[in-house]
Design an enzyme around this catalytic site. Sequence first.
Site, PDB file in Angstrom:
ATOM      1  N   HIS A   1      -8.690  -3.628  -3.567  1.00 45.73           N
ATOM      2  CA  HIS A   1      -7.715  -2.820  -2.715  1.00 45.73           C
ATOM      3  C   HIS A   1      -8.141  -1.253  -2.682  1.00 45.73           C
ATOM      4  CE1 HIS A   1      -3.585  -2.198  -0.899  1.00 45.73           C
ATOM      5  NE2 HIS A   1      -4.149  -0.809  -1.182  1.00 45.73           N
ATOM      6  N   GLU A   2      -8.380  -0.771  -3.864  1.00 48.38           N
ATOM      7  CA  GLU A   2      -8.856   0.679  -3.886  1.00 48.38           C
ATOM      8  C   GLU A   2     -10.151   0.982  -3.502  1.00 48.38           C
ATOM      9  OE1 GLU A   2      -6.418   2.580  -4.318  1.00 48.38           O
ATOM     10  OE2 GLU A   2      -5.064   1.161  -4.777  1.00 48.38           O
TER      11      GLU A   2
ATOM     12  N   CYS B   1       0.719  -1.256  -0.134  1.00 43.86           N
ATOM     13  CA  CYS B   1      -0.187   0.208   0.104  1.00 43.86           C
ATOM     14  C   CYS B   1       0.858   1.245   0.161  1.00 43.86           C
ATOM     15  CB  CYS B   1      -1.101  -0.087   1.231  1.00 43.86           C
ATOM     16  SG  CYS B   1      -2.124   1.714   1.170  1.00 43.86           S
TER      17      CYS B   1
ATOM     18  N   HIS C   1     -10.274   1.453   0.191  1.00 45.73           N
ATOM     19  CA  HIS C   1      -9.754   2.722   0.516  1.00 45.73           C
ATOM     20  C   HIS C   1     -10.831   3.721   0.674  1.00 45.73           C
ATOM     21  CE1 HIS C   1      -5.131   2.689   1.012  1.00 45.73           C
ATOM     22  NE2 HIS C   1      -5.162   2.355   0.168  1.00 45.73           N
TER      23      HIS C   1
END
Length: 515
Positions: free
Chosen positions: A476-477, A434, A480
């Site tokens: 993953h994004e 990350c 976020h």
Amino acid sequence: MGSRPLTVREWEDGVPASDDGAKDDGFAVELARWRDVRGLSRTALAKQMGYDRSYVSKIESGSERASKEFAAQAETVLRAGGALRTAFREQEAARTGSRPRPMTVAGPADQIGAGTLVVDHDDATLHYDGGAYRLTHRRRLVNGGREPIARYLIRISVDRYPGDPERSNQLYADNPLSWSELDLHAWHGDSRNESMTWSAHHDRDAFKEVWLHFAGPSGHFPLYPGESTWIEYEYTVRDEHWGHWFQRAVRLPTTRLSVRLEFPAELSPAVWGLHTSMTADAMPLPTAIDRSAEEDRAVFAWSCENPPLHARYRLEWDFRARREPPRPVQPSEAMAALGVVQDGDPLLRRVARRLDLPSEAEDARRVVAELQSACERIAQAHPFGKGMGLAAPQIGVDRAVALVRPLGGGEAITLLNPVIVEAGSDSDEQYEGCLSFFDVRCRVPRPLTIHVEHEDVTGYKHITVFERGLARLVAHEVDHLHGVLCRDHLPPGREPIPVEQYRGTGTAWNYADQE
């Protein structure tokens, strides 16, 4: 006073025609165009090139063919950004029959009389001396309306830290951009024939708008319907105020746009560019940036024909040999220096604010452009063998926007208001890094297939299925944007490992077990 009526013949092929019919000669057309851009007579050009004036006239008239040496010298003197070299190569190829000569791009002849101001050529040169930037901007304007034009609006906008809005705002609050620093001067007509007066329209810490008046010491000289003229202006911005970027926004119908960047060669500059428009997200420039060396300068030039209205062309650069303190050793420090928000910032734990589309379409495009720019900066500093992604909160922007660049350099995936609505039952575990805590890697489980609902700028909702490595990047994004970090998925008792222990940098994820 520099203004004159524009004849129909001068708009043939979108360039000023020579007196001798040189429009049939591609190199001659380009030579005449760039001589006009630089405000040089044939005599002045011949003197700077070291040739007889009669020889230059014969080249422009098409009665004599230019030599390779002449073309190279003309390119250097006129600073044409590779346009003259390209025209010479194409002309020689057409002459020898090696390939057909491309059609000449049409100019804005059909726009005359459309009730608007037309920019025949917009040319900008940015010169950096190691301590300050000096911008010289030349525009050839054509009044295609029905009323005389008495003033022209220009914009001066700077941002030293585009990836860190809070830091940038503080810089200009403490040390605003001043008129004395800018040292703005403007002229009208060929070869700076007349000085132009100017007045401030907007005066902000990092942003100025200025009216250039078609008036000077000798009186008023408005641009009447059907007339054309060159205007030119220059200003200076110190290094501490100017960021490593220069953007051109197309606000008027424009035939040709050209940009030239000049840096000290000893700084080992690297330059790249992005293009955004009303109909497309940020993409690489449609044509390559030309690079050349001139004595102790590294020169980068780029141009395009007929850019669409509201398009933005942004050039960015980095000085790889800058004499500054050594770059941070720790990966997280390097990412912080590139504008990536780091672990511990509350923004990373906040659910990002959704876009109200289509009413906030322009905001969406702006955020996507900022993410593209940040991705370019980061990719210049670190290799990504698995692809990469970046969410808006990671660059300090509280909006539900993310960008994913797949492995292999495919087209970037833009995600607006994304939500994972379905996940497959099969999963695997792989290491993830990350950018917001890049000193460690986390081996986390992820589903091999995810279904993501997201929107386009019109507000239309799509559902896209992502698999394997791309599914991992996208998940993953999306995490976020919901305040979730990849280490939150670690099973009990498992900890991130230091990057020094990780052996997968620069390699793709392995899915051999799922074959």
